[in-house]
Design an enzyme around this catalytic site. Structure first.
Site, short mmCIF file in Angstrom:
data_model
loop_
_atom_site.label_atom_id
_atom_site.label_comp_id
_atom_site.label_asym_id
_atom_site.label_seq_id
_atom_site.Cartn_x
_atom_site.Cartn_y
_atom_site.Cartn_z
N ARG A 1 0.86 -1.18 0.00
CA ARG A 1 0.00 0.00 0.00
C ARG A 1 0.90 1.23 0.00
O ARG A 1 1.94 1.26 0.67
CB ARG A 1 -0.91 0.04 1.23
CG ARG A 1 -2.12 -0.87 1.14
CD ARG A 1 -3.13 -0.42 0.08
NE ARG A 1 -4.30 -1.29 0.01
CZ ARG A 1 -4.44 -2.32 -0.82
NH1 ARG A 1 -3.48 -2.64 -1.67
NH2 ARG A 1 -5.57 -3.03 -0.82
N GLU B 1 -2.41 7.86 -4.45
CA GLU B 1 -2.92 7.26 -5.69
C GLU B 1 -4.42 7.45 -5.88
O GLU B 1 -4.93 7.38 -7.00
CB GLU B 1 -2.58 5.75 -5.74
CG GLU B 1 -3.34 4.90 -4.74
CD GLU B 1 -2.99 3.41 -4.87
OE1 GLU B 1 -1.81 3.06 -4.84
OE2 GLU B 1 -3.94 2.61 -5.00
N HIS C 1 -1.21 0.40 -9.76
CA HIS C 1 -1.98 -0.56 -8.94
C HIS C 1 -2.60 -1.64 -9.82
O HIS C 1 -3.81 -1.87 -9.80
CB HIS C 1 -3.06 0.17 -8.11
CG HIS C 1 -3.41 -0.57 -6.85
ND1 HIS C 1 -3.67 0.07 -5.66
CD2 HIS C 1 -3.55 -1.89 -6.58
CE1 HIS C 1 -3.95 -0.83 -4.73
NE2 HIS C 1 -3.88 -2.03 -5.27
P1 NAD Z 1 -1.46 -11.48 4.54
O1 NAD Z 1 -2.42 -11.06 5.61
O2 NAD Z 1 -1.47 -12.89 4.08
O3 NAD Z 1 0.03 -11.10 5.01
C1 NAD Z 1 0.38 -9.92 5.63
C2 NAD Z 1 1.50 -10.20 6.62
O4 NAD Z 1 1.93 -8.96 7.18
C3 NAD Z 1 1.07 -11.10 7.79
O5 NAD Z 1 1.95 -12.21 7.88
C4 NAD Z 1 1.14 -10.19 9.00
O6 NAD Z 1 1.54 -10.86 10.18
C5 NAD Z 1 2.19 -9.18 8.57
N1 NAD Z 1 2.09 -7.92 9.29
C6 NAD Z 1 0.99 -7.18 9.55
N2 NAD Z 1 1.31 -6.07 10.24
C7 NAD Z 1 2.65 -6.11 10.41
C8 NAD Z 1 3.57 -5.25 11.05
N3 NAD Z 1 3.19 -4.12 11.66
N4 NAD Z 1 4.88 -5.59 11.03
C9 NAD Z 1 5.28 -6.74 10.44
N5 NAD Z 1 4.46 -7.61 9.83
C10 NAD Z 1 3.15 -7.28 9.82
O7 NAD Z 1 -1.72 -10.49 3.35
P2 NAD Z 1 -1.33 -10.68 1.81
O8 NAD Z 1 -2.43 -11.37 1.09
O9 NAD Z 1 0.03 -11.24 1.72
O10 NAD Z 1 -1.35 -9.16 1.31
C11 NAD Z 1 -0.45 -8.20 1.82
C12 NAD Z 1 -0.88 -6.81 1.37
O11 NAD Z 1 -0.66 -6.68 -0.02
C13 NAD Z 1 -2.39 -6.52 1.52
O12 NAD Z 1 -2.72 -6.12 2.83
C14 NAD Z 1 -2.62 -5.42 0.52
O13 NAD Z 1 -2.45 -4.17 1.14
C15 NAD Z 1 -1.50 -5.65 -0.52
N6 NAD Z 1 -2.05 -6.05 -1.82
C16 NAD Z 1 -1.72 -5.33 -2.92
C17 NAD Z 1 -2.25 -5.67 -4.16
C18 NAD Z 1 -1.90 -4.91 -5.41
O14 NAD Z 1 -2.60 -5.05 -6.43
N7 NAD Z 1 -0.84 -4.13 -5.43
C19 NAD Z 1 -3.12 -6.76 -4.25
C20 NAD Z 1 -3.41 -7.50 -3.12
C21 NAD Z 1 -2.87 -7.14 -1.89
#
Ligand code: NAD
Length: 332
Positions: free
Chosen positions: A234, A263, A295
């Site tokens: 993000r 964005e 994005h």
């Molecule tokens: P997920 O929930 O499987 O993994 C996120 C990880 O981050 C978890 O393991 C969690 O423990 C860790 N985490 C959370 N807060 C933390 C912190 N303060 N410090 C350290 N670790 C922390 O999520 P995911 O499916 O892997 O997705 C991750 C992110 O990717 C989503 O939240 C979203 O914002 C982003 N995303 C972007 C797109 C895109 O098109 N660019 C698409 C999907 C997701």
């Protein structure tokens, strides 16, 4: 269920129609973003299907409550655009699509890494100009490089799998280490050590109060000189001005991002022909060692199919009174 799809795009319609093949839902497609001005378009429907750019604020939720709209299904994994706490208070149910395709985003992150490393855009520009000199195109072997993955959930771990295949050394940082990380030789460490040791850092954490601005000036200073930074999570996780200053000094050697902190007013819409008003974006996109995509990391056929299917399944589970596995509460 009757549902209104805000910020609907042409590219996703066929996937929603295919997922709704038995016409179990009545879908109203609205191109406008969800706002105080546009919410009336959802009158008479029970659910709002939101996109990441649709801010589902307390105000919007209160208007939904007045309009008897009881459900928000976001067609995204991230849900930082929804005031979950206020929704819970109003009894409005919210669900997301947690894992439509971690491959789509992980592969995009790796694509940014490789394109920056091998100077893909510069090489193409030179080639179109008939300049086949190899000057300024030197990259490095990914094999043997240390990559730091911040956030080793679904997408972070999928990135680890690919990078493990390249022969990279992988460092991980996560509040909750992934029990499956050992198979890709992810070595967990603290954030400071990861920053000091990684040649490439890739971000896969959600946007939360704790992660907003996490990649700031202080942390960047602790990173290895010449580090490559990739952000497909993000935009607001990264302080863009701090990245700009580090690119100018050469401390960050390359920056790849699919997201950007402002964005919301820029991405997903055709602004060609307009004067760019966002000076921060104008500067960050001006570097030859920066690649920014709008994005689009999620935009694969498998992901769109899964997003449409899961979104409609969320509605179906609510409709028939079944537990919706993707339901979000402020405690989650
Ligand atoms: P997920 O929930 O499987 O993994 C996120 C990880 O981050 C978890 O393991 C969690 O423990 C860790 N985490 C959370 N807060 C933390 C912190 N303060 N410090 C350290 N670790 C922390 O999520 P995911 O499916 O892997 O997705 C991750 C992110 O990717 C989503 O939240 C979203 O914002 C982003 N995303 C972007 C797109 C895109 O098109 N660019 C698409 C999907 C997701």
């Amino acid at each position: 269920m009757k549902a209104t799809i805000f910020s609907s795009k042409q590219y996703e319609k066929e996937y929603f129609h295919a997922a709704n093949i038995q016409h179990q839902h009545e879908l109203r497609f609205i191109e406008s973003a969800l706002s105080v001005e546009t919410i009336s378009a959802a009158q008479g429907t029970q659910a709002i299907i939101a996109f990441v750019t649709d801010t589902v604020s307390a105000k919007i939720l209160e208007l939904m409550h007045k309009l008897n709209i009881h459900y928000v299904a976001t067609r995204s994994a991230g849900y930082d655009h929804i005031d979950i706490q206020r929704a819970n208070q109003l009894g409005i149910r919210v669900a997301n699509v947690p894992d439509y395709s971690p491959y789509a985003i992980a592969e995009h992150a790796i694509m940014l890494m490789l394109a920056l490393n091998r100077k893909l855009l510069l090489g193409q520009r030179k080639m179109y100009d008939g300049n086949f000199s190899l000057e300024h195109l030197t990259g490095f072997d990914m094999h043997g490089k240390t990559v730091g993955i911040i956030g080793t959930g679904k997408i972070g771990l999928t990135s680890a799998k690919i990078l493990h295949g390249f022969g990279c050394n992988i460092l991980g940082y996560d509040l909750n280490p992934n029990p499956n990380a050992a198979q890709y030789a992810v070595h967990y460490t603290n954030l400071e050590t990861l920053c000091q040791k990684a040649d490439i850092i890739t971000l896969h954490i959600p946007l939360t109060a704790a992660t907003q601005g996490l990649i700031n000036r202080t942390l960047i200073t602790q990173m290895k000189p010449g580090v490559m930074l990739i952000n497909t999570s993000r935009g607001r996780v990264v302080d863009t001005q701090a990245v700009i200053d580090s690119l100018k000094s050469g401390h960050i050697s390359a920056f790849g991002a699919d997201v950007y902190e402002n964005e919301k007013d820029l991405f997903f819409v055709d602004h060609s022909g307009e004067i760019l008003q966002d000076d921060l974006f104008a500067r960050i996109k001006s570097f030859s060692n920066v690649i920014i995509t709008g994005h689009q990391a999620f935009l694969t056929d498998v992901a769109l199919k899964n997003i449409a299917q899961t979104t409609l399944l969320n509605l179906e589970h609510w409709q028939i009174g079944k537990t919706c596995a993707n339901e979000l509460t402020s405690l989650k």
